[in-house]
Design an enzyme around this catalytic site. Structure first.
Site, PDB file in Angstrom:
ATOM      1  N   GLU A  66      32.759  -4.861 -92.578  1.00  0.00           N
ATOM      2  CA  GLU A  66      33.133  -3.500 -92.931  1.00  0.00           C
ATOM      3  C   GLU A  66      32.418  -3.125 -94.232  1.00  0.00           C
ATOM      4  O   GLU A  66      32.961  -3.297 -95.315  1.00  0.00           O
ATOM      5  CB  GLU A  66      34.653  -3.339 -93.102  1.00  0.00           C
ATOM      6  CG  GLU A  66      35.440  -3.274 -91.802  1.00  0.00           C
ATOM      7  CD  GLU A  66      35.789  -4.643 -91.253  1.00  0.00           C
ATOM      8  OE1 GLU A  66      36.289  -4.731 -90.119  1.00  0.00           O
ATOM      9  OE2 GLU A  66      35.526  -5.648 -91.953  1.00  0.00           O
ATOM     10  N   SER A  67      31.162  -2.665 -94.101  1.00  0.00           N
ATOM     11  CA  SER A  67      30.358  -2.113 -95.200  1.00  0.00           C
ATOM     12  C   SER A  67      29.611  -3.162 -96.017  1.00  0.00           C
ATOM     13  O   SER A  67      29.004  -4.055 -95.440  1.00  0.00           O
ATOM     14  CB  SER A  67      31.188  -1.158 -96.050  1.00  0.00           C
ATOM     15  OG  SER A  67      31.670  -0.094 -95.250  1.00  0.00           O
ATOM     16  N   CYS A  81      35.146  -0.139 -95.346  1.00  0.00           N
ATOM     17  CA  CYS A  81      35.695   0.933 -94.515  1.00  0.00           C
ATOM     18  C   CYS A  81      36.851   0.386 -93.682  1.00  0.00           C
ATOM     19  O   CYS A  81      37.366  -0.699 -93.942  1.00  0.00           O
ATOM     20  CB  CYS A  81      34.599   1.521 -93.622  1.00  0.00           C
ATOM     21  SG  CYS A  81      33.807   0.295 -92.546  1.00  0.00           S
ATOM     22  N   PHE A 239      26.434  -3.148 -84.679  1.00  0.00           N
ATOM     23  CA  PHE A 239      27.722  -3.652 -84.213  1.00  0.00           C
ATOM     24  C   PHE A 239      27.927  -3.274 -82.750  1.00  0.00           C
ATOM     25  O   PHE A 239      27.343  -2.311 -82.248  1.00  0.00           O
ATOM     26  CB  PHE A 239      28.851  -3.078 -85.068  1.00  0.00           C
ATOM     27  CG  PHE A 239      28.800  -3.524 -86.503  1.00  0.00           C
ATOM     28  CD1 PHE A 239      29.449  -4.682 -86.911  1.00  0.00           C
ATOM     29  CD2 PHE A 239      28.103  -2.786 -87.449  1.00  0.00           C
ATOM     30  CE1 PHE A 239      29.403  -5.104 -88.230  1.00  0.00           C
ATOM     31  CE2 PHE A 239      28.042  -3.186 -88.781  1.00  0.00           C
ATOM     32  CZ  PHE A 239      28.690  -4.349 -89.168  1.00  0.00           C
ATOM     33  N   SER A 245      25.099  -0.761 -90.018  1.00  0.00           N
ATOM     34  CA  SER A 245      25.094  -0.890 -91.473  1.00  0.00           C
ATOM     35  C   SER A 245      23.708  -1.301 -91.929  1.00  0.00           C
ATOM     36  O   SER A 245      22.982  -2.009 -91.216  1.00  0.00           O
ATOM     37  CB  SER A 245      26.114  -1.936 -91.948  1.00  0.00           C
ATOM     38  OG  SER A 245      27.440  -1.467 -91.798  1.00  0.00           O
ATOM     39  N   HIS A 258      26.047   3.411 -93.704  1.00  0.00           N
ATOM     40  CA  HIS A 258      27.022   2.928 -92.724  1.00  0.00           C
ATOM     41  C   HIS A 258      27.341   4.063 -91.759  1.00  0.00           C
ATOM     42  O   HIS A 258      27.520   5.212 -92.180  1.00  0.00           O
ATOM     43  CB  HIS A 258      28.287   2.431 -93.421  1.00  0.00           C
ATOM     44  CG  HIS A 258      28.001   1.355 -94.429  1.00  0.00           C
ATOM     45  ND1 HIS A 258      27.751   0.057 -94.072  1.00  0.00           N
ATOM     46  CD2 HIS A 258      27.882   1.406 -95.783  1.00  0.00           C
ATOM     47  CE1 HIS A 258      27.493  -0.652 -95.152  1.00  0.00           C
ATOM     48  NE2 HIS A 258      27.568   0.144 -96.204  1.00  0.00           N
TER      49      HIS A 258
END
Length: 360
Positions: A66-67, A81, A239, A245, A258
């Site tokens: 996540e980021s 995030c 992803f 990202s 992102h």
């Protein structure tokens, strides 16, 4: 995962430490000497993991599930995030920096926009007042100059910029930029052009490629490679089934992108940090990649000495508008506030003009 969709809006934390004055490895490398286990513990507290890592002579960069995370000798920038628990990393990082390296915190800055799905956020992130109380209790008492603010457009509760700062000094805290104005630009984009957003979904042929190779292909196909300095070293990551990202390293400067491309809650962010106004000039290029219906831009800047170019809020507002408005977006609001550590934060919101809405 939020109940109605994935939360694209990130939470951002920046911790700045004082390096030893006696020289040696700790003075030269600082936080970059943190044990891998300490970083892993901090990210476990946040509930995210490292998926890609790179570094150069100036800093280390990590793409997270996540980021992103960036680690310089004297500062750590953590951006996450989704329903992550970002602020849970603060006590872990402070303890590790102090116990392992003998480093003391000099300043803390936390910022975020307005969540798309606030009801899905864990404590303390569902309410900014809770976040402020948590930070007040987590940072050392020596950071006695503190301020929190919600910068908001009039009559628009959807686009608010939340900022918390704590510093040991009220005047000048950015000692590691040698008197040069340092800009941190954060661009948040929603309602992305659907055709452009589809570039960040996996296709059947991507099954034969790694997530890194597919991410690099997305970087090229989307035009994001043209947003950053050509000499940058770029690391993209894709992803499944969608999402993207990217971290870019350019000397001591970084950039990160992102993307959450799902219809109904599509979101993309672009951030760039560096000691030059090129960070402002790159905003328009990033927005053009996604053609969003709404854009918000925050610029944090601070300078130690006078520079040939007078830097003030009006100058920043104008530079941002010059980058964004030619793309068919009109400025709806703007604000600026001063924070401890000689930092100024500006915030502007833009929406696509009716003529452009009908033509897309």
């Amino acid at each position: 995962m939020a109940s109605s969709g994935f939360e694209g809006y990130e939470k951002r934390l920046e911790l700045v430490f004082s390096l030893p004055r006696c020289g040696g490895a700790r003075a030269q490398h600082g936080l970059r000497l943190l044990p891998v286990g300490a970083l892993r513990e901090a990210l476990e507290a946040v509930q995210c993991t490292v998926v890609s890592a790179a570094g150069n002579a100036a800093f280390d960069a990590y793409v997270l599930s996540e980021s992103s995370l960036f680690v310089y000798p004297s500062r750590a920038i953590l951006k996450t995030c989704g329903a992550t628990r970002l602020l849970r990393a603060v006590p872990v990082l402070l303890r590790a920096a102090g116990d392992e390296l003998g480093l003391a915190l000099r300043s803390c800055r936390y910022s975020r926009g307005s969540f798309l799905f606030p009801e899905a956020q864990p404590f303390p992130h569902a309410d900014f007042a809770d976040e402020v109380r948590y930070l007040d209790g987590a940072v050392p008492s020596g950071l006695r100059f503190r301020r929190s603010s919600v910068m908001m457009p009039p009559d628009d509760c959807r686009h608010r910029w939340h900022v918390y700062t704590a510093s040991t000094s009220d005047d000048d805290d950015d000692h590691d930029f040698n008197g040069v104005t340092h800009f941190t630009v954060e661009v948040c984009m929603t309602e992305l052009d659907r055709t452009l957003a589809r570039r960040f979904f996996l296709t059947p042929r991507d099954a034969l490629r790694t997530s890194h190779a597919t991410g690099d292909a997305m970087t090229a196909a989307s035009g994001l490679g043209g947003v950053i300095n050509p000499r940058s070293v770029v690391f993209g990551y894709a992803f499944a089934p969608c999402g993207y990202s990217m971290n870019a390293l350019d000397g001591a400067c970084y950039a990160t992108v992102h993307v959450t491309p799902e219809d109904g809650h599509s979101y993309a962010s672009y951030e760039r940090g560096g000691a030059d106004a090129g960070a402002l000039a790159s905003i328009g290029k990033a927005v053009a990649v996604f053609r969003p219906a709404t854009v918000s831009v925050s610029v944090c800047y601070g300078t130690k000495e006078r520079t040939p170019q007078a830097i003030d809020a009006a100058w920043v507002w104008s530079a941002v508008a010059d980058a964004v408005e030619p793309l068919g977006l009109a400025c709806r609001s703007r604000a600026a506030e001063a924070f401890p550590g000689a930092m100024t934060v500006t915030y502007q919101t833009f929406t696509r003009t009716p003529a452009r809405l009908h033509s897309t």
